[in-house]
Design a protein around this motif. Structure first.
Motif, short mmCIF file in Angstrom:
data_model
loop_
_atom_site.label_atom_id
_atom_site.label_comp_id
_atom_site.label_asym_id
_atom_site.label_seq_id
_atom_site.Cartn_x
_atom_site.Cartn_y
_atom_site.Cartn_z
N UNK A 1 -1.65 38.59 -30.81
CA UNK A 1 -1.51 37.17 -31.14
C UNK A 1 -1.51 36.98 -32.65
N UNK A 2 -0.32 36.86 -33.24
CA UNK A 2 -0.21 36.74 -34.69
C UNK A 2 -0.85 35.47 -35.22
N UNK A 3 -0.73 34.38 -34.47
CA UNK A 3 -1.29 33.11 -34.93
C UNK A 3 -2.81 33.20 -35.07
N UNK B 1 -1.38 41.09 -47.88
CA UNK B 1 -0.89 39.81 -47.41
C UNK B 1 -1.17 39.60 -45.93
N UNK B 2 -1.54 38.38 -45.56
CA UNK B 2 -1.96 38.11 -44.19
C UNK B 2 -0.86 38.38 -43.17
N UNK B 3 0.37 38.02 -43.49
CA UNK B 3 1.46 38.21 -42.53
C UNK B 3 1.68 39.69 -42.24
N UNK C 1 0.69 44.52 -38.59
CA UNK C 1 0.17 45.86 -38.33
C UNK C 1 -0.93 45.80 -37.27
N UNK C 2 -1.86 44.84 -37.42
CA UNK C 2 -2.98 44.75 -36.49
C UNK C 2 -2.51 44.43 -35.08
N UNK C 3 -1.48 43.61 -34.95
CA UNK C 3 -1.00 43.23 -33.62
C UNK C 3 -0.36 44.40 -32.89
N UNK C 4 0.06 45.42 -33.63
CA UNK C 4 0.65 46.59 -33.01
C UNK C 4 -0.33 47.74 -32.86
#
Length: 289
Positions: free
Chosen positions: A195-197, A218-220, A225-228
């Motif tokens: 969940x990127x949001x 950078x947050x995006x 990376x974290x979402x994968x």
């Protein structure tokens, strides 16, 4: 180079060694990388004087010459980090800044500069970081900084100014353990769900994630990376990593990866340090919560 000349050159270099290492340590944030940068300066000095009959004698300002060389070496190393950060990380594996950090020396750096400053230094561009460290921390003139970053003195002054404004505006670290635990739980849940949001909601806009594979800024980019991040076959537990709030990733009951977090005021994550090297993990105090 004659023996006497070599000894003379080594003595002149040694007279500046401590200051050069301090400069490199503050620019790179890593004791081991600082030693590498200083060693490279010695190699370049020896090479430049190798065919001279008056080794080191024709350099009138040895301190300035060596500071310039160390600055350029550090700038190359910082740029290399940033270029690696532009590449996607297939996995998050070892450790902040270098493969074999010196915890004692890096702790001294954290004590001398403060955690908040170290966090914000990692968000600066290589040029900004070099200009700030050399000018504001070591009093190097903008003209000399300009020669290192291949800019005009006015441009070097602007680099240092931008860095200074970011440092002055840096938020103090968040030290509320209960809030940190909630943020880490939210981070883990969002990462598992991809969940990127929700990930963006717990990440500081200038967050950096550091691992052996590189630095992602950078947050995006960090959220992507974290979402994968794959948790297949793993148990992920909240943990204290050397006393700090973090996560431990276990396979078959064994800790095989740790994620350490630094938070800014308000509870957002400012830095994620990932360690997957088993030798390094064995040196950490990991307390599962």
């Amino acid at each position: 180079m004659a023996t006497d000349d070599a000894e003379f050159l080594a003595e002149r270099f040694e007279a500046h060694h401590s200051r050069l290492r301090a400069v490199a340590h503050r620019m790179l944030g890593s004791a081991i990388e600082a030693d590498d940068a200083v060693q490279e300066a010695w190699v370049r000095l020896s090479r430049s004087q190798g065919e001279s009959e008056s080794a080191g004698r024709e350099i009138d300002n040895m301190a300035g010459w060596l500071t310039t060389v160390v600055g350029r070496v550090c700038l190359d190393m910082l740029r290399s980090r940033h270029s690696r950060a532009e590449e996607p990380l297939d996995d998050w594996t070892p450790a902040p800044s270098c493969e074999d950090p010196d915890p004692a020396q890096d702790a001294l750096l954290a004590d001398s500069l403060g955690v908040a400053l170290l966090v914000v230094l990692d968000t600066l561009t290589p040029g900004e970081r070099l200009a700030f460290v050399l000018h504001d921390l070591f009093g190097v003139r903008h003209e000399q900084v300009a020669s290192i970053v291949d800019r005009t003195p006015e441009a070097a002054r602007q680099l240092a100014g931008r860095a200074r404004r970011r440092v002055r505006g840096a938020q103090e670290p968040d030290v509320d353990p209960a809030r940190q635990r909630k943020v880490v739980d939210a981070f883990l849940s969002a990462a598992r769900d991809g969940d990127l949001v929700k990930l963006l909601a717990v990440l500081d806009p200038d967050v950096v994630a550091r691992s052996e594979a590189g630095v992602v800024a950078g947050a995006t980019a960090v959220a992507a990376v974290a979402s994968g991040f794959a948790f297949v076959g793993a148990v992920v537990r909240p943990a204290l990593i050397d006393g700090a709030t973090g996560l431990a990733v276990l396979f078959e009951g064994r800790v095989e990866r740790t994620l350490g977090f630094t938070f800014v005021r308000g509870g957002r994550i400012a830095v994620i340090d990932v360690v997957a090297d088993l030798d390094r993990i064995s040196e950490l105090e990991v307390e599962l919560l």
